[in-house]
Design a protein around this motif. Sequence first.
Motif: not given
Length: 268
Positions: A138-142, A26-29
């Motif tokens: 995570l992607k949209e809020k945090q 999801y593009g999260l490292k």
Amino acid sequence: MEKDNLQRNFEGYLNTPLLWHDAEVYGLKQCALKGMIFRNFTQKSNEHLRLGKLVEQFVFHQLDEDGSYSILAENIQIQDGKRTIGELDALLMTENRPVHLEIIYKFYLYDPSEGNTELSHWIGPNRRDSLLQKLDKLKEKQLPLLYHPKTQSLLDDLSLNLSEIKQQILFKAQLFLPLDHQKTVFSQLNPDCVKGFYLKINDLERFELGQFYIPEKVNWLMDIHEHVAWMDYHGFMMEIKQWTFKKLAPMCWLKLNGHYSKFFVVWW
């Protein structure tokens, strides 16, 4: 929480791998902390902490012990007047670069009938949440909370330049496959996160000769150990029926023929 249980939970946290490694999901490292040797967890009082907050304390302790990180702020609530917009888990400094870190620890069960991708098959034990829902949050809020106008004054107080801050997550999970599941289901996620299996109440008769234990949720982190009040099959079944009647899926421990297993009994 008893000191022994606190230490066992800390060791269980340390023994839980990251949900994925080098490849981004999801593009999260992921933030990969060093695998150091920790003897004791001796941080602040941890009485009555929810499991998620307990994990945060473990991560902060690990960061404190890792000489390459310094914690600038933790559990920072972002306010708009009297309204809380959200919370940043931690702001760190490493290698002269600021980092916004979000911390996640989850328990997911693999349901092959849920969705049609590897990520969509993973759901919470009671089907109230899922891996995809968490990744979307995570992607949209945090993570976007860092860029909210109300966060700027915090960054100013810490002398941080928003454009220099990189964002990372520390996402650990214990994963559970259906009983007797053989098919390989991993291409993006880390198979080392599999900690056990799940089953329906009718399948429990296969383990009639075993001994059982139902840990409190705050102790789900810990690895199985011997020093608990084990139940026989019949006593365990009486307890499990109460859980499933309430539509709750507890984590359980099994001791059978010298082997130990973690598992969930699902009601659905």
